[in-house]
Design an enzyme around this catalytic site. Sequence first.
Site, PDB file in Angstrom:
ATOM      1  N   CYS A  45      44.149  45.177  38.705  1.00 18.72           N
ATOM      2  CA  CYS A  45      43.795  44.538  39.986  1.00 18.72           C
ATOM      3  C   CYS A  45      43.423  43.073  39.778  1.00 18.72           C
ATOM      4  O   CYS A  45      43.770  42.207  40.592  1.00 18.72           O
ATOM      5  CB  CYS A  45      42.610  45.265  40.637  1.00 18.72           C
ATOM      6  SG  CYS A  45      42.946  46.996  40.968  1.00 18.72           S
TER       7      CYS A  45
HETATM    8  C1  BEZ Z   1      43.461  48.713  37.247  1.00 20.42           C
HETATM    9  O1  BEZ Z   1      43.446  48.016  38.248  1.00 20.42           O
HETATM   10  O2  BEZ Z   1      43.442  48.221  36.133  1.00 20.42           O
HETATM   11  C2  BEZ Z   1      43.515  50.190  37.357  1.00 20.42           C
HETATM   12  C3  BEZ Z   1      42.852  50.825  38.381  1.00 20.42           C
HETATM   13  C4  BEZ Z   1      42.889  52.205  38.444  1.00 20.42           C
HETATM   14  C5  BEZ Z   1      43.621  52.925  37.481  1.00 20.42           C
HETATM   15  C6  BEZ Z   1      44.309  52.271  36.486  1.00 20.42           C
HETATM   16  C7  BEZ Z   1      44.259  50.894  36.426  1.00 20.42           C
END
Ligand code: BEZ
Length: 211
Positions: A45
């Site tokens: 994110c």
């Molecule tokens: C991320 O944004 O890194 C993420 C969020 C939830 C699960 C896997 C990755």
Amino acid sequence: MSLRLGDAAPNFKAQTTIGEIDFYEYLGDSWGILFSHPADYTPVCTTELGKTALLQGEFAKRNVKVLALSVDPLDKHHGWVNDINETQNVSVGFPIIADDNREVATLYDMIHPNASATATVRSLFVIGPDKKIKLTLTYPASTGRNFQEVLRVVESLQLTADYSVATPADWKNGEDVIVVPAVSTEDAIKKFPKGVKVVKPYLRYTPQPNQ
Ligand code: BEZ
């Protein structure tokens, strides 16, 4: 009920990192992109919001307003934005909705319980100036989206809206476009002065009309 292409994008009021907004008022006559991500302070994110911030000028040039969402509270968003700015070398200038009561996530069907009971998936909606849904994309939490592709689809949608053309597979800005089936070849020749190449009666190309 999930939202489908051509549906009206539901309006809402929400707390965001730039204050309370009414979605329709925020969009005004612009195009809009509303996208969710699973959670603040997560690695994928962080890169997604960094990429979006890098492309802020490109979205603005195309009259697109961007809005991100996660189901975390506002104070968490503010702290995380500092991290995004620092690690991605950007300045996030678009609002992030603090949807901790999941009102907007529910309205836009961004929680897919068989993927996660609580976190939003990576949903993305492109909304036209008529407030209708023009594109939906759903990615899993583990895959960051390609924001160049998002920009490319916006360019294609805007060409269709302005010039009655469609774009072929893998089209990129500047390449020839396709005359939509609703326009006859006779009309296409009048409408597209740069020329119409007829490969088959149903497969007709013309140079990109706005370049
Ligand atoms: C991320 O944004 O890194 C993420 C969020 C939830 C699960 C896997 C990755």
